[in-house]
Design an enzyme around this catalytic site. Structure first.
Site, PDB file in Angstrom:
ATOM      1  N   HIS A  60     -21.288  -8.492  11.869  1.00 44.89           N
ATOM      2  CA  HIS A  60     -20.118  -9.340  11.545  1.00 44.89           C
ATOM      3  C   HIS A  60     -19.747  -9.201  10.065  1.00 44.89           C
ATOM      4  CE1 HIS A  60     -21.015 -11.450  15.392  1.00 44.89           C
ATOM      5  NE2 HIS A  60     -22.269 -11.262  14.986  1.00 44.89           N
ATOM      6  N   SER A 115      -3.619   5.193  -9.993  1.00 42.15           N
ATOM      7  CA  SER A 115      -2.361   4.505  -9.728  1.00 42.15           C
ATOM      8  C   SER A 115      -1.367   4.906 -10.807  1.00 42.15           C
ATOM      9  CB  SER A 115      -2.596   2.995  -9.759  1.00 42.15           C
ATOM     10  OG  SER A 115      -1.395   2.318 -10.082  1.00 42.15           O
ATOM     11  N   LYS A 175      -7.117   1.879 -12.289  1.00 44.23           N
ATOM     12  CA  LYS A 175      -7.437   2.082 -10.872  1.00 44.23           C
ATOM     13  C   LYS A 175      -8.057   3.430 -10.546  1.00 44.23           C
ATOM     14  CE  LYS A 175      -5.606   0.084  -7.636  1.00 44.23           C
ATOM     15  NZ  LYS A 175      -5.961  -0.877  -6.604  1.00 44.23           N
ATOM     16  N   GLU A 230      -8.913   6.538   2.896  1.00 44.41           N
ATOM     17  CA  GLU A 230      -7.803   5.790   3.505  1.00 44.41           C
ATOM     18  C   GLU A 230      -6.946   6.690   4.385  1.00 44.41           C
ATOM     19  OE1 GLU A 230      -6.253   2.509   0.519  1.00 44.41           O
ATOM     20  OE2 GLU A 230      -6.721   4.365  -0.518  1.00 44.41           O
TER      21      GLU A 230
END
Ligand code: ARG
Length: 469
Positions: free
Chosen positions: A157, A278, A284, A291
């Site tokens: 979980h 970024s 970043k 992804e």
């Protein structure tokens, strides 16, 4: 040969719009080398069976080889009015050897030809995907070996559950990919069946030798039923489905890498060479590769659905709808190939933060089950032990303590049967070490898995020479 192959029956030429709408050369040109390989085998068979003369067969084979050489040198131009790769090859052959080119299509239809091409293509691509999978597995096993004793929190979980080793966690991915390989290898058996000689749908009256072409092309068998052979694309849907499962594995693994590379987890640092920044926020470092693998999984699932939907309403035998099988198949191959390569690079260059993982493993009472099991060994019924440890944990939360901070007296306040040895048994190392059931997280069990995995990989490597090109 500007006329269509069917122009004999027609009194009007094809509308330009229809020509554009129905063409497939803009994408099926990718089948060219397979189309030529199939045609060479077919021509040789026609010659051997005396359906055309040996000299004609020889001329056709040489012509086809010349077309292939031109294509490899980037010297061919495809003509959209020649519709597809099969007609374009015939057109190019005609330019090389003239009228004799017209004999190649004897005892053959594009219906069995296209199916042959896709099977040859898929067979080759499955072999290549299998080897990319094995290569990624090797990286996983190396990392698992390096981290056979590195402790991290195990999750259920997405909550801390029980401590595990990173090696154990990584090996879970090894076995998932092992099943992906098994699925694809099994799919290859159904792909590797020769449809050539089925003709348009009913076979041919000419005395062909199907076994001969099949052998020449390295097929395991010939198809048993000509209608089945030209109608069926179940092998294509099956391949896409196997790839969808594989991509789902990579997507899940990517999700972990994305989570683990956040400051909240801090378990992994991706190499600068596989991360991106970024354009706005200078601080970043983004896990875009992971992804995109997660994102691209959606396409492959989509292609599986496309290939099934494409076939679900088709009466036998060939229908032109089946031309729509190619783009989803090609994109499946491209996506899986790219994802496997990128994933391997990402994992191979990543650094695990072992200290951070261990710290995290200490949080959240990961050895509460171990304490309950200690009490069970002292004769306490499991339900009672569960209750006592639960209360102890609640007390720890209230007082800002972890289980490993406690003295035996503090533990005994809630669990009077606890022995002093409990203190030792609820450490992370002991927790992991003692989960030594077959397939458990104990380092020596992880090493057993690794040994087995290496054996599987090296056996596959040595039988590779038996594989198709
Ligand atoms: N381009 C076609 C396909 O991909 C080849 C077969 C065409 N057959 C036909 N009878 N029109 O399916």
């Amino acid at each position: 040969m500007s006329d269509k192959a069917w122009s004999g029956r027609f009194s009007k030429s094809t509308d330009k719009l229809v020509e554009q709408f129905t063409q497939s050369i803009s994408f099926d040109h990718r089948l060219l080398e397979h189309d030529i390989a199939g045609s060479i085998a077919h021509a040789k068979m026609l010659g051997k069976c005396g359906i055309i003369s040996q000299a004609e067969a020889e001329q056709i084979v040489q012509g086809l080889q010349a077309v292939l050489a031109d294509a490899k040198a980037g010297k061919v131009e495809f003509d959209p009015s020649a519709e597809d790769v099969h007609m374009n090859v015939e057109r190019l052959l005609f330019a090389k050897i003239g009228e004799i080119a017209g004999k190649l299509h004897t005892a053959r239809s594009r219906n069995d030809q296209v199916c042959l091409d896709i099977r040859l293509y898929l067979r080759q691509q499955i072999v290549s995907i299998l080897s990319l999978l094995a290569s990624l597995q090797r990286v996983i096993v190396d990392k698992a070996e390096e981290h056979a004793e590195s402790i991290m929190p195990g999750f259920t979980h997405l909550q801390h559950a029980q401590p595990v080793t990173l090696g154990h966690h990584l090996m879970a991915w090894f076995w998932m990919l092992e099943r992906d390989k098994a699925r694809l290898a099994s799919c290859k058996e159904r792909v590797n069946v020769c449809p050539l000689g089925s003709g348009a749908l009913a076979g041919t009256m000419l005395p062909i030798d199907r076994e001969l072409t099949a052998r020449e092309l390295g097929f395991d068998k010939v198809s048993e039923n000509s209608i089945d052979a030209v109608s069926d694309r179940d092998f294509a849907a099956e391949f896409a489905a196997d790839c969808a499962v594989l991509m789902t594995h990579l997507s899940r693994f990517s999700e972990e890498i994305i989570l683990w590379s956040t400051p909240e987890f801090g378990f992994i640092e991706l190499d600068d060479s596989v991360a991106t920044g970024s354009s706005l926020m200078p601080q970043k470092k983004n896990p875009d590769v992971a992804e995109l693998i997660r994102g691209k999984c959606a396409r492959v699932i989509g292609h599986t659905v496309t290939l099934l939907t494409l076939q679900k309403g088709l009466p036998l035998a060939y229908n032109r709808d089946l031309q729509e099988d190619k783009e989803p198949l090609f994109d499946t191959v491209d996506t899986v190939t790219g994802a496997l390569q990128a994933f391997e690079l990402m994992l191979d260059t990543a650094k695990f933060n072992v200290r951070r993982m261990r710290e995290a493993a200490l949080q959240g009472f990961p050895t509460a089950t171990d304490l309950a099991e200690h009490l069970v060994r002292q004769g306490v019924p499991f339900r009672t032990a569960h209750e006592q440890v639960g209360k102890l944990v609640a007390w720890c939360i209230e007082n800002g303590k972890e289980l490993t901070d406690l003295s035996i007296d503090e533990i005994r306040r809630f669990a009077p049967n606890a022995k002093p040895s409990a203190l030792e048994e609820i450490t992370l190392d002991s927790s992991v070490e003692r989960r030594s059931s077959f397939g458990g997280t104990a380092p020596h069990e992880v090493r057993r898995q690794i040994e087995k995995a290496r054996k599987i990989l090296s056996e596959a490597q040595s039988s590779k020479s038996l594989d198709h090109p």
